[in-house]
Design a protein around this motif. Structure first.
Motif, PDB file in Angstrom:
ATOM      1  N   PRO A  13      11.473  -7.540   7.697  1.00 53.88           N
ATOM      2  CA  PRO A  13      10.139  -6.922   7.666  1.00 53.88           C
ATOM      3  C   PRO A  13      10.184  -5.392   7.696  1.00 53.88           C
ATOM      4  O   PRO A  13       9.333  -4.740   7.103  1.00 53.88           O
ATOM      5  N   GLN A  14      11.207  -4.846   8.358  1.00 53.05           N
ATOM      6  CA  GLN A  14      11.330  -3.385   8.412  1.00 53.05           C
ATOM      7  C   GLN A  14      11.666  -2.786   7.050  1.00 53.05           C
ATOM      8  O   GLN A  14      11.483  -1.601   6.830  1.00 53.05           O
ATOM      9  N   GLU A  15      12.160  -3.615   6.142  1.00 58.21           N
ATOM     10  CA  GLU A  15      12.544  -3.134   4.813  1.00 58.21           C
ATOM     11  C   GLU A  15      11.516  -3.465   3.738  1.00 58.21           C
ATOM     12  O   GLU A  15      11.734  -3.177   2.566  1.00 58.21           O
ATOM     13  N   PHE A  16      10.373  -4.044   4.128  1.00 60.10           N
ATOM     14  CA  PHE A  16       9.333  -4.326   3.141  1.00 60.10           C
ATOM     15  C   PHE A  16       8.864  -3.011   2.532  1.00 60.10           C
ATOM     16  O   PHE A  16       8.672  -2.019   3.248  1.00 60.10           O
ATOM     17  N   PRO A  17       8.652  -3.001   1.224  1.00 58.27           N
ATOM     18  CA  PRO A  17       8.111  -1.784   0.597  1.00 58.27           C
ATOM     19  C   PRO A  17       6.714  -1.476   1.149  1.00 58.27           C
ATOM     20  O   PRO A  17       5.929  -2.403   1.401  1.00 58.27           O
ATOM     21  N   LEU A  18       6.420  -0.217   1.326  1.00 60.05           N
ATOM     22  CA  LEU A  18       5.093   0.156   1.812  1.00 60.05           C
ATOM     23  C   LEU A  18       4.001  -0.349   0.886  1.00 60.05           C
ATOM     24  O   LEU A  18       2.918  -0.728   1.331  1.00 60.05           O
ATOM     25  N   GLU A  19       4.285  -0.399  -0.413  1.00 58.71           N
ATOM     26  CA  GLU A  19       3.307  -0.907  -1.372  1.00 58.71           C
ATOM     27  C   GLU A  19       2.938  -2.360  -1.061  1.00 58.71           C
ATOM     28  O   GLU A  19       1.801  -2.777  -1.260  1.00 58.71           O
ATOM     29  N   ALA A  20       3.898  -3.130  -0.564  1.00 59.25           N
ATOM     30  CA  ALA A  20       3.627  -4.523  -0.205  1.00 59.25           C
ATOM     31  C   ALA A  20       2.678  -4.592   0.989  1.00 59.25           C
ATOM     32  O   ALA A  20       1.766  -5.419   1.009  1.00 59.25           O
ATOM     33  N   LEU A  21       2.883  -3.730   1.964  1.00 58.82           N
ATOM     34  CA  LEU A  21       1.994  -3.695   3.127  1.00 58.82           C
ATOM     35  C   LEU A  21       0.593  -3.277   2.721  1.00 58.82           C
ATOM     36  O   LEU A  21      -0.406  -3.840   3.200  1.00 58.82           O
ATOM     37  N   GLU A  22       0.499  -2.299   1.830  1.00 56.17           N
ATOM     38  CA  GLU A  22      -0.809  -1.851   1.347  1.00 56.17           C
ATOM     39  C   GLU A  22      -1.515  -2.972   0.583  1.00 56.17           C
ATOM     40  O   GLU A  22      -2.715  -3.194   0.762  1.00 56.17           O
ATOM     41  N   ALA A  23      -0.763  -3.677  -0.256  1.00 54.70           N
ATOM     42  CA  ALA A  23      -1.350  -4.785  -1.019  1.00 54.70           C
ATOM     43  C   ALA A  23      -1.856  -5.867  -0.073  1.00 54.70           C
ATOM     44  O   ALA A  23      -2.947  -6.418  -0.262  1.00 54.70           O
ATOM     45  N   GLU A  24      -1.094  -6.165   0.958  1.00 57.75           N
ATOM     46  CA  GLU A  24      -1.513  -7.178   1.940  1.00 57.75           C
ATOM     47  C   GLU A  24      -2.791  -6.742   2.641  1.00 57.75           C
ATOM     48  O   GLU A  24      -3.711  -7.547   2.817  1.00 57.75           O
ATOM     49  N   GLU A  25      -2.881  -5.473   3.013  1.00 53.93           N
ATOM     50  CA  GLU A  25      -4.089  -4.950   3.656  1.00 53.93           C
ATOM     51  C   GLU A  25      -5.306  -5.072   2.751  1.00 53.93           C
ATOM     52  O   GLU A  25      -6.418  -5.283   3.216  1.00 53.93           O
ATOM     53  N   GLU A  26      -5.087  -4.936   1.453  1.00 51.16           N
ATOM     54  CA  GLU A  26      -6.173  -5.021   0.469  1.00 51.16           C
ATOM     55  C   GLU A  26      -6.490  -6.465   0.088  1.00 51.16           C
ATOM     56  O   GLU A  26      -7.342  -6.712  -0.756  1.00 51.16           O
ATOM     57  N   GLY A  27      -5.781  -7.419   0.689  1.00 50.15           N
ATOM     58  CA  GLY A  27      -6.017  -8.821   0.390  1.00 50.15           C
ATOM     59  C   GLY A  27      -5.349  -9.308  -0.884  1.00 50.15           C
ATOM     60  O   GLY A  27      -5.650 -10.384  -1.372  1.00 50.15           O
ATOM     61  N   LYS A  28      -4.412  -8.525  -1.404  1.00 52.96           N
ATOM     62  CA  LYS A  28      -3.691  -8.886  -2.634  1.00 52.96           C
ATOM     63  C   LYS A  28      -2.369  -9.544  -2.250  1.00 52.96           C
ATOM     64  O   LYS A  28      -1.299  -8.965  -2.357  1.00 52.96           O
ATOM     65  N   HIS A  29      -2.471 -10.794  -1.795  1.00 52.06           N
ATOM     66  CA  HIS A  29      -1.317 -11.490  -1.238  1.00 52.06           C
ATOM     67  C   HIS A  29      -0.221 -11.758  -2.268  1.00 52.06           C
ATOM     68  O   HIS A  29       0.964 -11.633  -1.955  1.00 52.06           O
ATOM     69  N   LEU A  30      -0.598 -12.125  -3.481  1.00 52.57           N
ATOM     70  CA  LEU A  30       0.431 -12.386  -4.498  1.00 52.57           C
ATOM     71  C   LEU A  30       1.122 -11.098  -4.929  1.00 52.57           C
ATOM     72  O   LEU A  30       2.327 -11.106  -5.210  1.00 52.57           O
ATOM     73  N   THR A  31       0.392 -10.006  -4.977  1.00 54.51           N
ATOM     74  CA  THR A  31       1.007  -8.713  -5.291  1.00 54.51           C
ATOM     75  C   THR A  31       2.010  -8.346  -4.206  1.00 54.51           C
ATOM     76  O   THR A  31       3.119  -7.897  -4.503  1.00 54.51           O
TER      77      THR A  31
END
Length: 71
Positions: A13-31
């Motif tokens: 989890p510490q290596e997840f791209p920040l873009e992935a965290l942002e997408a998750e926050e925006e509700g874009k789970h598949l992204t």
């Protein structure tokens, strides 16, 4: 982790791209999933998954693998 006979490598989890965290926050789970898995692994997963239930099952497996879900 293995899902439907295919091996997937997950970053910590510490290596997840920040873009992935942002997408998750925006509700874009598949992204978010695509960014976490990387393009090649996402294509492999997408060829195995065809329904929302498949996505939920895979996500649950990922969370368990990362120690964040219910066993």
């Amino acid at each position: 982790m293995t899902w439907r006979g295919k091996r997937f490598t997950l970053p910590s989890p510490q290596e997840f791209p920040l873009e992935a965290l942002e997408a998750e926050e925006e509700g874009k789970h598949l992204t978010a999933l695509k960014l976490i898995l990387g393009a090649d692994q996402y294509v492999t997963w997408r060829n195995l998954a065809s329904t929302a239930a498949d996505a939920e099952d895979f996500s649950a497996k990922v969370m368990t693998e990362l120690g964040r879900g219910n066993p």
